[in-house]
Design a protein around this motif. Structure first.
Motif, short mmCIF file in Angstrom:
data_model
loop_
_atom_site.label_atom_id
_atom_site.label_comp_id
_atom_site.label_asym_id
_atom_site.label_seq_id
_atom_site.Cartn_x
_atom_site.Cartn_y
_atom_site.Cartn_z
N ARG A 204 15.49 7.68 13.28
CA ARG A 204 16.22 6.53 12.72
C ARG A 204 15.61 5.24 13.26
O ARG A 204 15.93 4.16 12.75
CB ARG A 204 17.72 6.57 13.09
CG ARG A 204 18.56 7.71 12.56
CD ARG A 204 18.29 8.07 11.15
NE ARG A 204 17.36 9.19 11.05
CZ ARG A 204 16.52 9.38 10.02
NH1 ARG A 204 16.48 8.53 9.03
NH2 ARG A 204 15.70 10.40 10.00
N GLN B 289 3.25 9.13 -0.12
CA GLN B 289 3.28 8.58 -1.48
C GLN B 289 1.93 8.75 -2.16
O GLN B 289 1.85 9.08 -3.35
CB GLN B 289 3.67 7.10 -1.43
CG GLN B 289 5.11 6.89 -0.99
CD GLN B 289 5.42 5.48 -0.52
OE1 GLN B 289 4.57 4.59 -0.56
NE2 GLN B 289 6.63 5.27 -0.05
N ARG C 182 10.69 3.18 12.05
CA ARG C 182 10.46 3.51 10.65
C ARG C 182 9.48 2.55 9.99
O ARG C 182 9.31 1.43 10.42
CB ARG C 182 11.80 3.49 9.90
CG ARG C 182 12.76 4.53 10.46
CD ARG C 182 14.10 4.46 9.82
NE ARG C 182 14.13 4.94 8.43
CZ ARG C 182 14.06 6.21 8.09
NH1 ARG C 182 13.96 7.13 9.03
NH2 ARG C 182 14.11 6.55 6.83
N ASP D 2 18.34 5.14 6.42
CA ASP D 2 17.32 4.12 6.70
C ASP D 2 18.02 2.84 7.17
O ASP D 2 18.29 1.95 6.37
CB ASP D 2 16.50 3.88 5.43
CG ASP D 2 15.33 2.96 5.67
OD1 ASP D 2 14.62 3.14 6.67
OD2 ASP D 2 15.13 2.04 4.85
N LYS E 198 17.58 -0.44 8.83
CA LYS E 198 16.37 -1.24 9.09
C LYS E 198 16.33 -1.71 10.54
O LYS E 198 17.33 -2.21 11.06
CB LYS E 198 16.31 -2.45 8.15
CG LYS E 198 16.25 -2.08 6.69
CD LYS E 198 14.82 -2.08 6.17
CE LYS E 198 14.66 -1.71 4.72
NZ LYS E 198 15.45 -0.71 4.09
N GLU F 57 0.85 -1.19 0.00
CA GLU F 57 0.00 0.00 0.00
C GLU F 57 0.88 1.24 0.00
O GLU F 57 1.91 1.25 0.68
CB GLU F 57 -0.83 0.03 1.29
CG GLU F 57 -1.99 -0.92 1.34
CD GLU F 57 -3.11 -0.48 0.42
OE1 GLU F 57 -3.54 0.68 0.54
OE2 GLU F 57 -3.53 -1.28 -0.43
N GLY G 181 17.76 11.11 7.22
CA GLY G 181 17.55 10.36 5.97
C GLY G 181 17.99 8.91 5.99
O GLY G 181 17.47 8.10 5.23
N GLY H 12 10.82 8.21 8.24
CA GLY H 12 10.52 6.80 7.96
C GLY H 12 9.17 6.56 7.31
O GLY H 12 8.65 5.45 7.34
N SER H 13 8.60 7.59 6.69
CA SER H 13 7.26 7.42 6.11
C SER H 13 7.31 7.22 4.59
O SER H 13 6.28 7.32 3.92
CB SER H 13 6.38 8.62 6.46
OG SER H 13 6.91 9.79 5.87
N GLY H 14 8.49 6.94 4.04
CA GLY H 14 8.57 6.57 2.62
C GLY H 14 8.65 7.74 1.66
O GLY H 14 8.17 7.64 0.53
N LYS H 15 9.32 8.81 2.07
CA LYS H 15 9.42 9.98 1.18
C LYS H 15 10.28 9.65 -0.05
O LYS H 15 10.03 10.16 -1.13
CB LYS H 15 10.00 11.18 1.95
CG LYS H 15 9.03 11.70 3.02
CD LYS H 15 9.51 12.98 3.64
CE LYS H 15 10.63 12.78 4.65
NZ LYS H 15 10.23 12.02 5.86
N THR H 16 11.29 8.78 0.14
CA THR H 16 12.19 8.48 -0.98
C THR H 16 11.40 7.93 -2.18
O THR H 16 11.53 8.41 -3.30
CB THR H 16 13.27 7.46 -0.54
OG1 THR H 16 13.78 7.87 0.72
CG2 THR H 16 14.37 7.34 -1.55
N1 LIG Z 1 4.73 1.80 0.61
C1 LIG Z 1 5.59 1.28 1.47
N2 LIG Z 1 5.24 0.20 2.18
C2 LIG Z 1 6.11 -0.33 3.08
N3 LIG Z 1 7.34 0.13 3.30
C3 LIG Z 1 7.72 1.22 2.63
C4 LIG Z 1 6.88 1.85 1.68
N4 LIG Z 1 7.54 2.88 1.16
C5 LIG Z 1 8.74 2.92 1.75
N5 LIG Z 1 8.87 1.93 2.62
C6 LIG Z 1 10.02 1.64 3.49
O1 LIG Z 1 9.99 2.57 4.56
C7 LIG Z 1 11.29 2.85 5.01
C8 LIG Z 1 11.48 4.34 5.17
O2 LIG Z 1 11.44 4.95 3.93
P1 LIG Z 1 12.28 6.28 3.60
O3 LIG Z 1 13.70 6.06 3.94
O4 LIG Z 1 11.95 6.69 2.24
O5 LIG Z 1 11.65 7.26 4.69
P2 LIG Z 1 11.72 8.84 4.74
O6 LIG Z 1 10.36 9.33 4.89
O7 LIG Z 1 12.55 9.36 3.63
O8 LIG Z 1 12.47 9.04 6.14
P3 LIG Z 1 13.47 10.21 6.59
O9 LIG Z 1 12.68 11.41 6.89
O10 LIG Z 1 14.11 9.65 7.81
O11 LIG Z 1 14.43 10.43 5.47
C9 LIG Z 1 12.24 2.23 4.02
O12 LIG Z 1 12.78 1.05 4.57
C10 LIG Z 1 11.37 1.89 2.84
O13 LIG Z 1 11.82 0.75 2.17
#
Ligand SMILES: Nc1ncnc2c1ncn2[C@@H]1O[C@H](COP(=O)(O)OP(=O)(O)OP(=O)(O)O)[C@@H](O)[C@H]1O
Length: 529
Positions: A465, A163, A468, A440, A442, A158, A438, A183-187
């Protein structure tokens, strides 16, 4: 020829008696006519001009109206059908537009409800609907099956809230600045639309650039891009020190370039990189990039990306007002996206404050904590590279598998420290703020702020960190007398993200946070000599 005709009547005697009846009839008629004529004259006299004009007017009007009417009638009779059709068409079009408007309004309502459910807040004109699921990437945007397969292979079932909203915005060619928890998947929120927009590899020069504030984050983003682009043959390049010094990017194809600001600026200055065709620019950890230390480099890069149709985006877990202002100056018709509340710690982290009194107290506390329950992986943050090394030197002899990372180490040493921690070879990683944002790692179970963070943003990123991707995490912050002034700020952040905080903490005197980096006593317990 004689013209006088009176002789014709001369000598004629008119017998009035004999023709009396006719005379009477004649006279009556004469008088009747005279009344009629005079009444008309009277009427004309009464309205010498205006009287005429209404007649004329009437006539004209009549004429006009006749013509117009005739025309109208003609038109009507022709246009009766036509206007009938037209008005039918018009009615249909109007009905259609009303229907469309209603449907649009319903869609807006559905979007608003959906956003509310996922805690997404947007501002901007005509914001695209959020994604319901990853399948919509295909149905709404014709996403390549390769990409959706990669998403599934990565275990992403999901979309996360950021996203759901950022992907459609960027796919609709809108610029955006976004703030969502750590850790909310911004990448993925910026990499996925980037790859979709690029479609397939091309030799058009560099088409997308992602700027990250550290080498570690650049390398991590590079790996994420590669994973998502698997099977697509995109030329994704990480700007290494060597590439920035020697490589001429015009000599080899590159679709996506990921770099730190300094390396990218160096390459641009050497004319080895041309960013004039970049269609997609991401500034990750944007508030860090806009800090005074990096601002000039970022400004230089933004100017070098001179393609007028470029789509720029800014992402971070903290979005101070000055970055919002900068984003608004910079971007056109941008959408602002906030997930949850701005500048808030992730709600999945259990946060704790521990008073240690002094520097010695901190060392005792960490040793005790590890002796009681060491639940690796654990990240320990200190305020400088010197202190990172000092703490490492202390703990390295404690029978704990410990590593250290800071900016005084060589590139290889930094990489090794991060890799060993990721691979579980080390249980505890002692770090300066170089990996606070940033990164990640695990499953980090606990973050220890050995030194009190120097700002609210640093606190949010450091503790982020752990906890996440929806996992539970823990954060412990040590504080001494020197830190009490700023304790309330952390307590407020803790309370805002749902942690229990003793009331005395929130009742402390309010202090505006200045960069808090006090001179602390050495960590080392051994005499210097
Ligand atoms: N849709 C998804 N479902 C499950 N896991 C996800 C999803 N999208 C990303 N992730 C996982 O969530 C983790 C955090 O993602 P990401 O590093 O992009 O967070 P972030 O929001 O950029 O955090 P930060 O602000 O610390 O940089 C990663 O391990 C990534 O693989």
């Amino acid at each position: 020829m004689a013209t006088d005709t009176s002789f014709l009547f001369a000598g004629i005697r008119f017998d009035r008696k004999r023709f009396g009846g006719d005379i009477a009839r004649f006279e009556k008629k004469e008088s009747d006519d005279s009344v009629n004529i005079s009444s008309l004259v009277e009427a004309e006299k009464a309205e010498p001009v205006e009287g005429k004009s209404p007649v004329k007017k009437r006539k004209r009007k009549g004429a006009v109206s006749e013509t117009v009417e005739g025309f109208n009638v003609f038109k009507k009779s022709k246009s009766a059908a036509q206007t009938g059709n037209q008005s039918k068409d018009g009615d249909l079009a109007e009905n259609e537009s009303i229907k469309r408007k209603k449907e649009q309004n319903r869609q807006l309502e559905r979007d608003a409800l959906f956003r509310k459910k996922h805690n997404i807040h947007v501002s901007g004109y005509n914001v695209p609907s959020p994604l319901q699921n990853f399948e919509e990437l295909n149905s709404r945007y014709g996403c390549d099956s390769c990409l959706t397969r990669n998403l599934a292979d990565l275990g992403f079932r999901e979309p996360t809230p950021i996203q759901r909203q950022a992907i459609p915005i960027l796919l609709s060619d809108r610029e955006c600045f976004a703030c969502a928890p750590t850790g909310s998947g911004k990448t993925l929120a910026f990499v996925c639309p980037m790859l979709m927009k690029l479609k397939s590899p091309a030799s058009d020069g560099i088409r997308a650039v992602i700027v990250c504030h550290t080498r570690e984050l650049s390398a991590q983003t590079y790996r994420e891009c590669k994973k998502l682009a698997k099977g697509k043959k995109f030329r994704i390049k990480l700007m290494t020190k060597q590439l920035s010094r020697n490589a001429d990017f015009s000599k080899f194809p590159c679709d996506v370039l990921i770099s730190t600001p300094l390396r990218l600026r160096r390459a641009i200055r050497r004319k080895k990189v041309d960013l004039s065709r970049v269609q997609y620019l991401v500034l990750d950890e944007s508030d860090k990039l806009f800090e005074p230390v990096l601002f000039k480099q970022i400004d230089f890069i933004i100017k070098a990306c001179s393609n007028p149709s470029i789509i720029r985006s800014l992402f971070s877990a903290t979005l101070p007002d000055f970055v919002e202002d900068r984003a608004r100056e910079l971007m056109h018709d941008a959408v602002r996206v906030i997930v949850g509340r701005k500048n808030m710690a992730s709600e999945t982290i259990k946060q704790k404050l521990v008073f240690t009194g002094s520097e010695e107290g901190k060392l005792l506390a960490i040793r005790q904590s590890f002796a009681e329950s060491l639940n690796p992986p654990v990240l320990v943050f200190v305020q400088s590279k010197e202190r990172a090394q000092e703490l490492y030197d202390e703990l390295a002899f404690d029978n704990i598998r410990v590593g250290v990372v800071h900016s005084d180490l060589s590139q290889n040493e930094r990489e090794d420290a991060v890799d060993n921690f990721r691979a579980g070879k080390t249980w505890v990683l002692i770090a300066s703020d170089v990996v606070a944002r940033g990164m990640d790692f695990k499953g980090v179970n606990c973050v220890i702020n050995y030194d009190f963070p120097d700002s609210a943003a640093v606190y949010i990123h450091r503790i982020g960190r752990s906890g996440r991707a929806g996992r539970i995490g823990e954060a412990i912050t040590f504080y001494t007398e020197e830190d009490i002034t700023f304790l309330r700020n952390i307590a407020n952040l803790m309370a805002a993200s749902g942690c229990e905080v003793p009331s005395w903490l929130t009742e402390l005197r309010k202090t505006k946070w200045k960069k808090h980096r006090p001179k602390r006593d050495s960590i080392s317990s051994n005499p210097k000599d």
